[in-house]
Design an enzyme around this catalytic site. Structure first.
Site, PDB file in Angstrom:
ATOM      1  N   TYR A 103      20.731   9.656  12.524  1.00  0.00           N
ATOM      2  CA  TYR A 103      19.527   9.929  13.472  1.00  0.00           C
ATOM      3  C   TYR A 103      21.043  11.942  13.090  1.00  0.00           C
ATOM      4  CZ  TYR A 103      17.770   5.992  15.543  1.00  0.00           C
ATOM      5  OH  TYR A 103      16.728   5.606  16.365  1.00  0.00           O
ATOM      6  N   ASP A 139      11.049   9.377  14.066  1.00  0.00           N
ATOM      7  CA  ASP A 139       9.970   8.878  14.938  1.00  0.00           C
ATOM      8  C   ASP A 139      10.773   9.743  16.172  1.00  0.00           C
ATOM      9  OD1 ASP A 139      11.175   6.790  14.362  1.00  0.00           O
ATOM     10  OD2 ASP A 139       9.622   5.351  14.123  1.00  0.00           O
ATOM     11  N   HIS A 190       8.922   2.584  15.068  1.00  0.00           N
ATOM     12  CA  HIS A 190      10.634   2.880  15.302  1.00  0.00           C
ATOM     13  C   HIS A 190       9.452   1.319  16.800  1.00  0.00           C
ATOM     14  CE1 HIS A 190      13.791   4.449  15.961  1.00  0.00           C
ATOM     15  NE2 HIS A 190      13.935   3.958  16.498  1.00  0.00           N
TER      16      HIS A 190
END
Length: 499
Positions: free
Chosen positions: A245, A273, A368
């Site tokens: 991330y 996403d 996700h």
């Protein structure tokens, strides 16, 4: 080195505000005033223990070495004077969860026959907040359910009278040979399930010859997870991939990438996403610090973790993620990462094409786990979208399917339709309920199911899998036939207000 200063509980208790914030962890007193606002789990949970001993909640989630690796030595202000600890100090704050009493004991591992059994046991035995965090999905759960149900709508077309005495489930992922075409998806804070968290998953995956992708939000530093592996991992490619991330503080991500590279890890999965978390109502409803007996939230100093929106761990832990990430940032990533790059979270053929044009090494077709944008397409449908609208992508990069895989038949369907491999998240977390042994048991279970499915379809190697072995007619009408909408058009002029 000077002897650490002894601090009384009265002295520590005075530092209980956001701007003047001390906590005690394992007898050491730390100044967290500067760090707390950047805490990935939010400042609230730290403020609840401002001026108090936070050893128990810290050790439930974090590795012991994390504080010393994250903070400079100047933030260690002293040690706790244990000679005059009062009853009120030793008593946990009112919002802290007591030890969860399991409603049902875990049944013996050998009695579990499927991933659904692991899930059922997890629902009954995990702490309520842990279950809510991992099982929850966005809003009405439409995508979450579709991820699994769309696999059920794809039928096999088996071939018979084939010699299937021996089967080979081995595959290759990013050039590495694996015992079966599955990966463990990155997932946050696995220590919520088991004290060994991601380290137990790593050991299980390594022993069974598959790859684990470690989350940026893992419970342990990546070096601790890597060091938990057996020495055999040093003789070949790392059995770990790393999921990134991108932080709003780019320098933090750059330092993390350097650390990952130094451990011999050569593949990064860039999550694309999740610029922010979806509305996961089950996660929001279970307050982070309420237990099943309804102990109220603390109303003393500091700001609690829960807010007017709820107690969503998914929302809180993602607060550091850079919402401004775009395609141009691949240049930044390549500057700081010389290894392979995989985009995790592709949901349409157009973005798959763009990824191929950018020269990326792979893509993960994923929504996700249905946790962000509800009614986004199920993962297996995205695979068909690419076949219809961008088939050249399969020749340019590796394609993984992540979402809804619960059976060996699901794995085989994805492979037949061109996937390099699949990735599973929740099943690994639920198997972690039994530690490393549970992870190994899950992998063996899926391997056996895949091998049986291969035999009954009529193949002995995954190289023999092909689209003619499946029938997708039940979902084909849902696969887009073009880039744009077939008939709706964007309005080119504003609506005029009626008088």
């Amino acid at each position: 080195m000077a002897e650490a200063k002894l601090l009384s509980i009265q002295q520590i208790a005075e530092h209980n505000t956001a701007k003047d914030l001390w906590i005690v962890v394992d007898g050491q007193v730390w100044d967290l005033a500067e760090f707390a606002p950047a805490h990935p789990g939010g400042i609230g949970i730290i403020l609840q223990f401002a001026g108090r001993d936070a050893s128990q909640p810290y050790n439930e989630v974090h590795a012991p070495s994390l504080l010393t690796k994250t903070l400079t030595s100047s933030k260690l202000v002293g040690t706790l004077d244990t000679s005059a600890i009062s009853d009120s100090w030793a008593k946990p704050p009112p919002q802290q969860n007591p030890k969860v009493q399991l409603q049902n004991e875990r049944p013996p591992l050998f009695t579990l026959l499927s991933t659904h059994d692991f899930e059922s046991v997890a629902e009954k035995t995990l702490a309520p907040k842990t279950w809510a965090f991992y099982s929850s999905a966005a809003t009405d759960l439409v995508t979450h359910r579709a991820n699994q149900s769309f696999f059920d709508r794809i039928w096999f077309r088996p071939r018979v009278l084939r010699n299937i005495r021996t089967r080979d489930t081995r595959a290759r992922i990013m050039g590495q040979e694996v015992e079966l075409p599955i990966m463990c998806s990155p997932a946050a804070m696995a220590k919520l399930v088991h004290p060994d968290g991601e380290k137990a998953i790593a050991r299980g995956c390594q022993s069974k010859g598959i790859i684990q992708c470690v989350s940026t939000n893992a419970s342990f530093p990546i070096e601790d997870i890597a060091s938990s592996l057996s020495p055999s991992s040093q003789n070949g490619p790392s059995p770990l991939f790393f999921q990134l991330y991108v932080s709003k503080t780019r320098s933090a991500s750059e330092a993390l990438l350097r650390q990952v590279w130094s451990l011999g890890i050569r593949t990064v999965f860039l999550t694309v996403d999740s610029p922010l978390a979806g509305k996961r109502e089950a996660d929001e409803r279970v307050r982070m610090d309420d237990d099943q007996q309804g102990i109220p939230m603390m109303t003393g100093v500091g700001k609690p973790l829960n807010d007017k929106r709820g107690g969503g761990l998914g929302r809180i832990t993602g607060s550091f993620i850079d919402e401004g990430l775009d395609w141009s940032d691949l240049t930044w990533l390549r500057k700081h990462w010389k290894g392979r790059i995989v985009l995790k979270g592709i949901m349409c053929a157009q973005d798959a094409t763009r990824a191929a044009e950018e020269g990326l090494d792979g893509i993960v077709l994923s929504n996700h786990g249905g946790r962000n944008l509800d009614t986004s397409p199920p993962a297996i449908l995205i695979l068909l979208d690419i076949h219809r609208n961008a088939p050249h992508v399969f020749d340019k990069l590796e394609v993984y399917v992540d979402g809804g895989i619960r059976r060996g038949t699901d794995i085989l369907k994805a492979i037949c339709l061109g996937a390099t491999a699949v990735s599973l998240g929740r099943p690994f977390l639920y198997s972690l309920n039994y530690g490393t042994e549970g992870v190994e048991y899950l992998i063996d279970m899926l391997k056996d199911e895949l091998s049986v499915a291969m035999a009954l379809v009529g193949i002995t190697s995954l190289d023999e899998a092909h689209p003619e072995l499946v029938n997708t007619n039940d979902v084909d009408y849902l696969v887009p036939t073009m880039e744009g909408h077939p008939y709706a058009r964007k309005r080119t002029r504003p609506l005029k207000a009626r008088m």
